[in-house]
Design an enzyme around this catalytic site. Structure first.
Site, PDB file in Angstrom:
ATOM      1  N   TYR A  25     -32.691  41.555 109.225  1.00  0.00           N
ATOM      2  CA  TYR A  25     -32.692  40.805 107.974  1.00  0.00           C
ATOM      3  C   TYR A  25     -31.300  40.764 107.354  1.00  0.00           C
ATOM      4  O   TYR A  25     -30.554  41.740 107.388  1.00  0.00           O
ATOM      5  CB  TYR A  25     -33.680  41.426 106.963  1.00  0.00           C
ATOM      6  CG  TYR A  25     -33.666  40.688 105.633  1.00  0.00           C
ATOM      7  CD1 TYR A  25     -34.427  39.535 105.461  1.00  0.00           C
ATOM      8  CD2 TYR A  25     -32.858  41.121 104.578  1.00  0.00           C
ATOM      9  CE1 TYR A  25     -34.394  38.831 104.264  1.00  0.00           C
ATOM     10  CE2 TYR A  25     -32.820  40.419 103.376  1.00  0.00           C
ATOM     11  CZ  TYR A  25     -33.594  39.269 103.226  1.00  0.00           C
ATOM     12  OH  TYR A  25     -33.560  38.573 102.045  1.00  0.00           O
TER      13      TYR A  25
ATOM     14  N   LYS B  15     -37.773 -10.326  89.196  1.00  0.00           N
ATOM     15  CA  LYS B  15     -37.719  -9.337  90.278  1.00  0.00           C
ATOM     16  C   LYS B  15     -39.010  -8.545  90.479  1.00  0.00           C
ATOM     17  O   LYS B  15     -39.680  -8.159  89.522  1.00  0.00           O
ATOM     18  CB  LYS B  15     -36.580  -8.340  90.018  1.00  0.00           C
ATOM     19  CG  LYS B  15     -35.199  -8.904  90.185  1.00  0.00           C
ATOM     20  CD  LYS B  15     -34.882  -9.342  91.611  1.00  0.00           C
ATOM     21  CE  LYS B  15     -34.779  -8.202  92.555  1.00  0.00           C
ATOM     22  NZ  LYS B  15     -33.438  -7.691  92.694  1.00  0.00           N
TER      23      LYS B  15
ATOM     24  N   GLU C 171     -38.234   2.137  99.153  1.00  0.00           N
ATOM     25  CA  GLU C 171     -36.803   2.489  99.154  1.00  0.00           C
ATOM     26  C   GLU C 171     -36.600   3.973  98.872  1.00  0.00           C
ATOM     27  O   GLU C 171     -35.758   4.635  99.485  1.00  0.00           O
ATOM     28  CB  GLU C 171     -36.061   1.670  98.101  1.00  0.00           C
ATOM     29  CG  GLU C 171     -35.933   0.204  98.479  1.00  0.00           C
ATOM     30  CD  GLU C 171     -35.394  -0.614  97.322  1.00  0.00           C
ATOM     31  OE1 GLU C 171     -34.193  -0.841  97.268  1.00  0.00           O
ATOM     32  OE2 GLU C 171     -36.200  -1.021  96.454  1.00  0.00           O
TER      33      GLU C 171
ATOM     34  N   ASN D 299     -39.443  -5.337  92.987  1.00  0.00           N
ATOM     35  CA  ASN D 299     -38.687  -4.535  93.961  1.00  0.00           C
ATOM     36  C   ASN D 299     -39.570  -3.515  94.684  1.00  0.00           C
ATOM     37  O   ASN D 299     -40.446  -2.909  94.060  1.00  0.00           O
ATOM     38  CB  ASN D 299     -37.550  -3.795  93.255  1.00  0.00           C
ATOM     39  CG  ASN D 299     -36.522  -4.750  92.670  1.00  0.00           C
ATOM     40  OD1 ASN D 299     -36.261  -5.813  93.233  1.00  0.00           O
ATOM     41  ND2 ASN D 299     -35.964  -4.386  91.532  1.00  0.00           N
TER      42      ASN D 299
ATOM     43  N   GLN E 272     -32.666  34.473 102.311  1.00  0.00           N
ATOM     44  CA  GLN E 272     -33.370  34.083 101.087  1.00  0.00           C
ATOM     45  C   GLN E 272     -33.187  32.586 100.811  1.00  0.00           C
ATOM     46  O   GLN E 272     -33.967  31.981 100.091  1.00  0.00           O
ATOM     47  CB  GLN E 272     -32.850  34.917  99.910  1.00  0.00           C
ATOM     48  CG  GLN E 272     -33.494  34.593  98.587  1.00  0.00           C
ATOM     49  CD  GLN E 272     -33.148  35.611  97.534  1.00  0.00           C
ATOM     50  OE1 GLN E 272     -33.644  36.724  97.545  1.00  0.00           O
ATOM     51  NE2 GLN E 272     -32.264  35.246  96.620  1.00  0.00           N
TER      52      GLN E 272
ATOM     53  N   THR F 275     -36.259  -7.348 119.114  1.00  0.00           N
ATOM     54  CA  THR F 275     -35.308  -6.356 119.614  1.00  0.00           C
ATOM     55  C   THR F 275     -33.988  -6.780 118.992  1.00  0.00           C
ATOM     56  O   THR F 275     -33.754  -7.981 118.791  1.00  0.00           O
ATOM     57  CB  THR F 275     -35.197  -6.348 121.152  1.00  0.00           C
ATOM     58  OG1 THR F 275     -34.738  -7.632 121.570  1.00  0.00           O
ATOM     59  CG2 THR F 275     -36.518  -6.055 121.841  1.00  0.00           C
ATOM     60  N   HIS F 276     -33.171  -5.817 118.643  1.00  0.00           N
ATOM     61  CA  HIS F 276     -31.912  -6.098 117.929  1.00  0.00           C
ATOM     62  C   HIS F 276     -32.160  -6.869 116.634  1.00  0.00           C
ATOM     63  O   HIS F 276     -31.296  -7.605 116.170  1.00  0.00           O
ATOM     64  CB  HIS F 276     -30.932  -6.889 118.805  1.00  0.00           C
ATOM     65  CG  HIS F 276     -30.782  -6.360 120.192  1.00  0.00           C
ATOM     66  ND1 HIS F 276     -29.837  -5.416 120.537  1.00  0.00           N
ATOM     67  CD2 HIS F 276     -31.494  -6.600 121.319  1.00  0.00           C
ATOM     68  CE1 HIS F 276     -29.961  -5.129 121.824  1.00  0.00           C
ATOM     69  NE2 HIS F 276     -30.967  -5.815 122.328  1.00  0.00           N
TER      70      HIS F 276
ATOM     71  N   SER G 154     -37.161  -5.449  87.180  1.00  0.00           N
ATOM     72  CA  SER G 154     -35.766  -5.254  86.813  1.00  0.00           C
ATOM     73  C   SER G 154     -35.646  -5.363  85.297  1.00  0.00           C
ATOM     74  O   SER G 154     -36.377  -6.124  84.664  1.00  0.00           O
ATOM     75  CB  SER G 154     -34.913  -6.329  87.489  1.00  0.00           C
ATOM     76  OG  SER G 154     -33.738  -6.585  86.741  1.00  0.00           O
TER      77      SER G 154
ATOM     78  N   SER H 154     -34.325  35.487  93.066  1.00  0.00           N
ATOM     79  CA  SER H 154     -34.998  34.330  93.666  1.00  0.00           C
ATOM     80  C   SER H 154     -36.340  34.049  92.989  1.00  0.00           C
ATOM     81  O   SER H 154     -37.071  33.161  93.421  1.00  0.00           O
ATOM     82  CB  SER H 154     -35.216  34.580  95.165  1.00  0.00           C
ATOM     83  OG  SER H 154     -35.914  35.786  95.376  1.00  0.00           O
TER      84      SER H 154
ATOM     85  N   LYS I 124     -36.105  29.517 101.438  1.00  0.00           N
ATOM     86  CA  LYS I 124     -37.266  29.075 100.664  1.00  0.00           C
ATOM     87  C   LYS I 124     -37.088  27.740  99.950  1.00  0.00           C
ATOM     88  O   LYS I 124     -37.976  26.887  99.983  1.00  0.00           O
ATOM     89  CB  LYS I 124     -37.671  30.168  99.679  1.00  0.00           C
ATOM     90  CG  LYS I 124     -38.536  31.209 100.387  1.00  0.00           C
ATOM     91  CD  LYS I 124     -38.766  32.428  99.571  1.00  0.00           C
ATOM     92  CE  LYS I 124     -37.823  33.558  99.809  1.00  0.00           C
ATOM     93  NZ  LYS I 124     -37.244  33.748 101.112  1.00  0.00           N
TER      94      LYS I 124
ATOM     95  N   ASN J 226     -38.835  42.947 103.759  1.00  0.00           N
ATOM     96  CA  ASN J 226     -38.441  42.104 104.894  1.00  0.00           C
ATOM     97  C   ASN J 226     -39.647  41.604 105.689  1.00  0.00           C
ATOM     98  O   ASN J 226     -39.703  40.432 106.056  1.00  0.00           O
ATOM     99  CB  ASN J 226     -37.471  42.865 105.805  1.00  0.00           C
ATOM    100  CG  ASN J 226     -36.195  43.238 105.078  1.00  0.00           C
ATOM    101  OD1 ASN J 226     -35.981  42.798 103.948  1.00  0.00           O
ATOM    102  ND2 ASN J 226     -35.348  44.045 105.695  1.00  0.00           N
TER     103      ASN J 226
HETATM  104  N1  ARG Z   1     -36.091  37.816  98.163  1.00  0.00           N
HETATM  105  C1  ARG Z   1     -35.827  38.229  99.488  1.00  0.00           C
HETATM  106  C2  ARG Z   1     -35.854  37.036 100.420  1.00  0.00           C
HETATM  107  O1  ARG Z   1     -36.333  36.057 100.068  1.00  0.00           O
HETATM  108  C3  ARG Z   1     -36.858  39.188  99.944  1.00  0.00           C
HETATM  109  C4  ARG Z   1     -36.406  40.134 101.012  1.00  0.00           C
HETATM  110  C5  ARG Z   1     -35.387  41.049 100.442  1.00  0.00           C
HETATM  111  N2  ARG Z   1     -35.045  42.098 101.309  1.00  0.00           N
HETATM  112  C6  ARG Z   1     -33.932  42.818 101.144  1.00  0.00           C
HETATM  113  N3  ARG Z   1     -33.737  43.785 101.965  1.00  0.00           N
HETATM  114  N4  ARG Z   1     -33.071  42.552 100.213  1.00  0.00           N
HETATM  115  O2  ARG Z   1     -35.355  37.067 101.493  1.00  0.00           O
END
Ligand code: ARG
Length: 462
Positions: free
Chosen positions: A316, A282, A289, A284, A321, A154-155, A276, A22, A324, A109
């Site tokens: 956990y 144009k 949008e 836009n 993961q 309205t509508h 455009s 990650s 993120k 964790n």
């Molecule tokens: N990269 C992991 C995450 O984002 C970190 C935690 C990993 N923990 C584990 N026991 N593998 O969740």
């Protein structure tokens, strides 16, 4: 060699490393991770796991790494999985054996949960400021347009006259609630998970209050299992963000409509419009949008994370993961949208004449004719019926209600008098809607004043 390789007899496959790594996205958490580690090392010092000398070495090592990352001289290693192990490895490479003590009484964790909470706290504070900027722009524009009459819908059909100020202040309320949701979620996540370790706390007498306060948390979590398996704070952030995007999108939809030739209520500044490649005429409303379009990814991020979490047993699981990218993409999207939306709004040119013209067509003052009768004792339901018939005859004759003569009115009801024509002028219809929260300039002015007080309060606390 992996930091956890002790119990393994062979290395992981490259495909596996690529798959579960990650670092390409969680490197964003480097600062929170390092600050978290510095605070943790202070707790280790306090409970005698490391000496003062070791603490200084760790702290200086981590500060050096932070400086180098910010200088751009650090290369992260995909094989080291994530930001946590990359930094730990960088530290041991730099300070040797002492670096290996840092992970005592800690797990990735609780580490990742702390990092993400710290990151989100900061991002939410930034977003709150951007929304405050949006609220201020709305209040300023509203103040300038207290008397700018426009049709309320309205509508998407002409309904009753309102003012542009009243319309803009509706959005003020929506974004004000958004701000409350962000703040609420920021406050609820304000508990440090550090010390929960992998899932079951630690055998060391770690001072959880110390790390919490060093990292600016309001306190620490109450259950170690919950601490490492909770992602509610990310879900809440994504939910609050989804509502913000929904509001931005509704506003953009209106601006797109209003800038069409059919409405012609508004012209966007060239700086926020595009042309455009084939049609020379144009102009836009691309910015609006695109903001409307970006709602999809934020809703997707919310549904994505809710789905990731829905079947996970405590505590956990690596599935988590996946939180993120949803969070990072949402932060980027929201910041991007607000950075364009606010100046786009501030530079809009409103066409007051077109709005007034629109009010004058479509019988937006029909309710006022009925109210006129009701105020003179005609039951509202009867008045409604009479005015409906008047409207019908106007439609047949191609007239509007203010083009009818007093004689026309009298034909429907003898209670009509000369003042009816004055009562149904759009300005008067608006002025007469003087209940709190209504469009009468007096009421909207009060609302703006109250809102300014709210904004001043918020900016004072920042
Ligand atoms: N990269 C992991 C995450 O984002 C970190 C935690 C990993 N923990 C584990 N026991 N593998 O969740």
């Amino acid at each position: 060699m992996k930091l956890w390789a002790g119990r393994f007899t062979k290395d992981t496959k490259k495909e596996m490393d690529d798959f579960h790594s990650s670092i390409s996205f969680d490197m964003r958490l480097y600062r929170q991770d390092i600050l978290g580690s510095i605070a943790h090392s202070e707790a280790l010092l306090k409970c005698g796991i490391i000496t003062q000398e070791e603490y200084t070495k760790i702290r200086e090592g981590l500060e050096g790494i932070l400086g180098d990352i910010e200088k751009g001289t650090i290369h992260f290693d995909d094989g080291l999985e994530d930001i946590h192990m990359n930094i730990e490895k960088l530290l041991t490479d730099r300070i040797g054996e002492t670096g290996k003590k840092l992970h005592t009484a800690r797990s990735r964790n609780d580490q990742v949960a702390a990092d993400l909470k710290m990151y989100l706290r900061e991002m939410i504070e930034d977003l709150e400021l951007s929304i405050a900027g949006l609220l201020k722009t709305l209040a300023d524009l509203a103040e300038q347009n207290l008397g700018t009459i426009m049709p309320g819908y309205t509508h998407l059909q002409h309904a009753q006259p309102v003012t542009l100020a009243h319309h803009l202040m509706a959005y003020f309320e929506m974004f004000k609630r958004d701000m409350g949701r962000l703040k609420d979620c920021r406050q609820r996540m304000d508990e440090s998970p550090l010390g929960s370790c992998a899932l079951a706390g630690t055998t060391y007498p770690l001072d959880r209050g110390l790390t919490a306060s060093l990292l600016g948390f309001n306190g620490f979590t109450s259950n170690s299992l919950d601490s490492v398996s909770d992602r509610d704070y990310a879900v809440e952030f994504l939910a609050a963000s989804s509502v913000i995007m929904m509001h931005l999108s509704r506003f953009c939809e209106e601006l797109i409509l209003w800038s069409s030739s059919e409405f012609g209520f508004v012209e966007m500044d060239d700086a926020y419009s595009t042309g455009s490649s084939i049609m020379p005429q144009k102009k836009n409303p691309d910015a609006a949008e695109l903001i409307r379009g970006k709602v999809g990814r934020v809703y997707g991020n919310l549904i994505g994370l809710l789905t990731v979490m829905k079947g996970l047993p405590l505590a956990y699981n690596k599935d988590m993961q996946e939180d993120k990218e949803s969070v990072f993409d949402t932060v980027d999207t929201l910041k991007g949208c607000l950075s364009v939306f606010v100046p786009m709004l501030a530079t809009l040119k409103f066409n007051n004449t077109a709005m007034y013209k629109a009010v004058s067509s479509g019988f937006t003052n029909a309710t006022d004719v009925a109210d006129y009768l009701a105020k003179k004792g005609v039951p509202f339901r009867t008045a409604h019926r009479m005015v409906g018939e008047l409207v019908q005859s106007c439609i047949q004759r191609g007239l509007s209600l203010d083009e009818l003569s007093l004689a026309d009115y009298k034909k429907v009801s003898p209670v009509f008098e000369e003042d009816i024509l004055d009562a149904i002028k759009p300005e008067n219809c608006v002025k007469a809607r003087n209940t709190p929260g209504g469009p009468a300039p007096q009421q909207v002015k009060k609302h703006i004043e109250k809102s300014r007080g709210f904004l001043a309060e918020i900016l004072k606390n920042e």
